[in-house]
Design a protein around this motif. Structure first.
Motif, PDB file in Angstrom:
ATOM      1  N   THR A   1      37.543  16.026  69.793  1.00  0.00           N
ATOM      2  CA  THR A   1      38.711  15.720  69.510  1.00  0.00           C
ATOM      3  C   THR A   1      39.354  16.385  68.335  1.00  0.00           C
ATOM      4  OG1 THR A   1      38.554  13.423  70.247  1.00  0.00           O
ATOM      5  CG2 THR A   1      40.167  13.626  68.741  1.00  0.00           C
TER       6      THR A   1
ATOM      7  N   GLU B   1      40.298  20.005  69.177  1.00  0.00           N
ATOM      8  CA  GLU B   1      41.381  20.301  69.937  1.00  0.00           C
ATOM      9  C   GLU B   1      42.739  19.883  68.742  1.00  0.00           C
ATOM     10  OE1 GLU B   1      39.761  18.502  74.016  1.00  0.00           O
ATOM     11  OE2 GLU B   1      41.067  16.987  72.807  1.00  0.00           O
ATOM     12  N   SER B   2      42.304  18.967  68.006  1.00  0.00           N
ATOM     13  CA  SER B   2      43.629  18.936  66.890  1.00  0.00           C
ATOM     14  C   SER B   2      43.727  20.084  65.897  1.00  0.00           C
ATOM     15  CB  SER B   2      43.365  17.593  66.153  1.00  0.00           C
ATOM     16  OG  SER B   2      43.252  16.489  66.829  1.00  0.00           O
TER      17      SER B   2
ATOM     18  N   ALA C   1      45.386  22.956  67.866  1.00  0.00           N
ATOM     19  CA  ALA C   1      46.935  22.666  68.126  1.00  0.00           C
ATOM     20  C   ALA C   1      47.759  22.748  66.762  1.00  0.00           C
ATOM     21  CB  ALA C   1      47.046  21.284  68.381  1.00  0.00           C
TER      22      ALA C   1
ATOM     23  N   HIS D   1      48.451  24.034  72.878  1.00  0.00           N
ATOM     24  CA  HIS D   1      48.630  22.841  73.751  1.00  0.00           C
ATOM     25  C   HIS D   1      47.912  22.897  74.846  1.00  0.00           C
ATOM     26  CE1 HIS D   1      51.466  21.562  70.703  1.00  0.00           C
ATOM     27  NE2 HIS D   1      52.241  22.700  70.920  1.00  0.00           N
ATOM     28  N   LYS D   2      47.073  23.866  74.927  1.00  0.00           N
ATOM     29  CA  LYS D   2      46.274  24.089  76.245  1.00  0.00           C
ATOM     30  C   LYS D   2      44.746  24.629  75.483  1.00  0.00           C
ATOM     31  CE  LYS D   2      45.765  26.805  80.694  1.00  0.00           C
ATOM     32  NZ  LYS D   2      46.549  27.786  81.354  1.00  0.00           N
TER      33      LYS D   2
ATOM     34  N   THR E   1      45.591  20.100  78.874  1.00  0.00           N
ATOM     35  CA  THR E   1      46.695  20.303  78.235  1.00  0.00           C
ATOM     36  C   THR E   1      46.758  19.035  77.064  1.00  0.00           C
ATOM     37  OG1 THR E   1      48.085  18.884  79.784  1.00  0.00           O
ATOM     38  CG2 THR E   1      48.049  21.582  80.002  1.00  0.00           C
ATOM     39  N   ALA E   2      47.650  19.258  75.987  1.00  0.00           N
ATOM     40  CA  ALA E   2      47.557  18.405  74.951  1.00  0.00           C
ATOM     41  C   ALA E   2      48.063  17.155  75.345  1.00  0.00           C
ATOM     42  CB  ALA E   2      48.375  18.883  73.755  1.00  0.00           C
ATOM     43  N   SER E   3      48.794  17.075  76.210  1.00  0.00           N
ATOM     44  CA  SER E   3      49.437  15.661  76.972  1.00  0.00           C
ATOM     45  C   SER E   3      48.538  14.804  77.847  1.00  0.00           C
ATOM     46  CB  SER E   3      50.632  16.163  77.641  1.00  0.00           C
ATOM     47  OG  SER E   3      50.485  16.768  78.609  1.00  0.00           O
TER      48      SER E   3
END
Length: 176
Positions: free
Chosen positions: A107, A110-111, A114, A120-121, A173-175
């Motif tokens: 986590t 990834e943050s 970004a 965002h991928k 993807t970030a979403s």
């Protein structure tokens, strides 16, 4: 028991410790203490301190470390791509696995990517025979792409114990 965890970018001085952690988590008998071992698939080393240092000093990658007090307990390498961050050499000390450290580090990684690279991928390659590891990443939002490549040959570093090893690309993807 873990003291509070903190994360930071690795320093060149961390190279030998990171290489030792990566090798102990992926290969050899020590790796069998955790659930992410490759010891049944490969012999040899996963990386060297020199390789780790090159990644740390590269302008297109960062290794993030997870510390518990003064102890290095996990690390992950992020490499910047045109529109994605490639996640690799993701390890947690085998005796510290199953404590949630990996989830927290992934986590954070990834943050970090970004925020610092505006990506965002996220993508990674995983050995297709590592079903439990693929399931872990799927629970974190990664999806199997069906895109495969042959496991790299590097006889000076490692030797496969299983013929025909393949890697599959996982993406998020970030979403997700």
């Amino acid at each position: 028991m873990l003291t509070s965890l903190f994360f930071r970018p690795a320093l060149a001085a961390d190279s030998a410790l990171i290489a030792a952690l990566v090798n102990s988590a992926y290969r050899g008998d020590a790796s069998r203490q955790g659930w992410t071992t490759e010891a049944d698939l490969l012999d040899g080393l996963r990386t060297t301190a020199i390789d780790v240092r090159h990644l740390i000093e590269s302008g297109r990658s960062v290794i993030l470390v997870c510390m518990s007090g003064d102890d290095l307990i996990a690390s992950v390498c992020l490499e910047q791509d045109a529109n994605a961050a490639h996640v690799g050499m993701f390890v947690v000390n085998p005796v510290m696995q199953k404590l949630g450290v990996g989830k927290q580090l992934l986590t954070y990684a990834e943050s970090y990517a970004a925020q610092h690279w505006s990506v965002h991928k996220f993508c990674m390659y995983v050995i297709t025979l590592r079903h439990e590891l693929i399931a872990f990443y799927e629970r974190r939002g990664y999806r199997r792409t069906g895109m495969f490549k042959t496991f790299p040959v590097n006889p000076d570093m490692w030797q496969p114990k299983t013929a025909g090893l393949q890697l599959e690309l996982l993406e998020k993807t970030a979403s997700s």
